[in-house]
Design an enzyme around this catalytic site. Sequence first.
Site: not given
Ligand code: HSE
Length: 399
Positions: A124, A129, A200
Amino acid sequence: MVNVAVLGYGTVGSGVVEVMDINAREISSRLGDDVQVKYILDLRDFPGDPHEAQVVHDFEIIMADPEVRVICETMGGMEPAYTFTRRALEKGVSVCTSNKEVVAAHGPELIRIAEDNKCSYLFEASVGGGIPIIRPLNKALTAEHIESITGILNGTTNYVLTRMDEDGVKFEDALKEAQELGYAERNPEADVEGHDAARKIAILSSLMCGGNVRYEDIYKEGITAITPEDFKYAHAMGKSIKPLAMSRETKEGFFAMVAPFMMDSSHPLYMVKDVYNAVFVSGNTLGDTMYYGRGAGKLPTASAVVSDVVDCARHPDKTVACVWDETDVSLTGIEEYRCRFFVRVPESAGEAAREAFGTVEAVDAGISGEYAFITCVISNAEYEAAASKVDVITRIRVL
Ligand code: HSE
């Protein structure tokens, strides 16, 4: 008692331990059992830390302990995170991770290993995040045919572009702030060049179609070329510039990309600012849904990892379902993607640009010496053909 080992006591790992401490009562009452951190694996010692006694330096100690039921992999990076994850799953120990690098590269293989060994591989926290998005896709939206996903999936680039947009902060200074706030990757190039968002959207796209969307195949552009002048033009049009990641099912096939887009203030993603992320999911019978929250940072990301721990603990000796096949999905190319383009050319090239692009809408932001305009909806191939005839200063796609 559910005994947990945390691999990596950095930003997210220490956050996982903190969330388990702060919310121990809520977690116990929802799970009907207590969750205890039995080991914390790290190369370093943490003298004075309340969990100093749980720190170990050898992964074999964790593997040798039959009481460990769930592992939180918060090491980041490919190795040894991937090897440790495999070893745990092969032993029937569930793994919950925030490590999008491992998930994007080995997700379907690790899910299969988990299934073979009656445990779970949950991730998840790897996308958005603290935003619940993997679980909604795997559980709440199972009756839907998902047609598109559009997201702001990188907190660092959204923070940087918001600071440039609203406060006129220089790119380098805004990036430094994001690093200081713990949002950026160890190598922030992964953020600003779009690799992090590509991983992602590859994960979300794979869950959307059930096959394996390889992040290496996703077309990506970073935000390093965006300038204060671009924001002046965006403001003149009531727009902003947002770091988007998207995937679409089209007649031609499946398409995914990461790039900055100019976006109108009427779009729901326009209001997603700073480190916040959002994922806009469109289903064929449900229509549009949007998921919003903090896309990076210690406790929000840790909260998502701990929610997976609870899910694993609720399903002992079972696999929490996730459909992500190992067969690679072939993506359609950027050439066919159609949109409007915002284009800046030197003033002297204005006429040549109008000839090359046909009907365009001029944009005036009071910047002298150049001509700026928005094209009709054209394919990327058509854009490239027209742009090859003029000296383009910059161009940004328009959503
Ligand atoms: N470096 C990533 C961001 C951290 O700024 O979204 C979270 O995946």
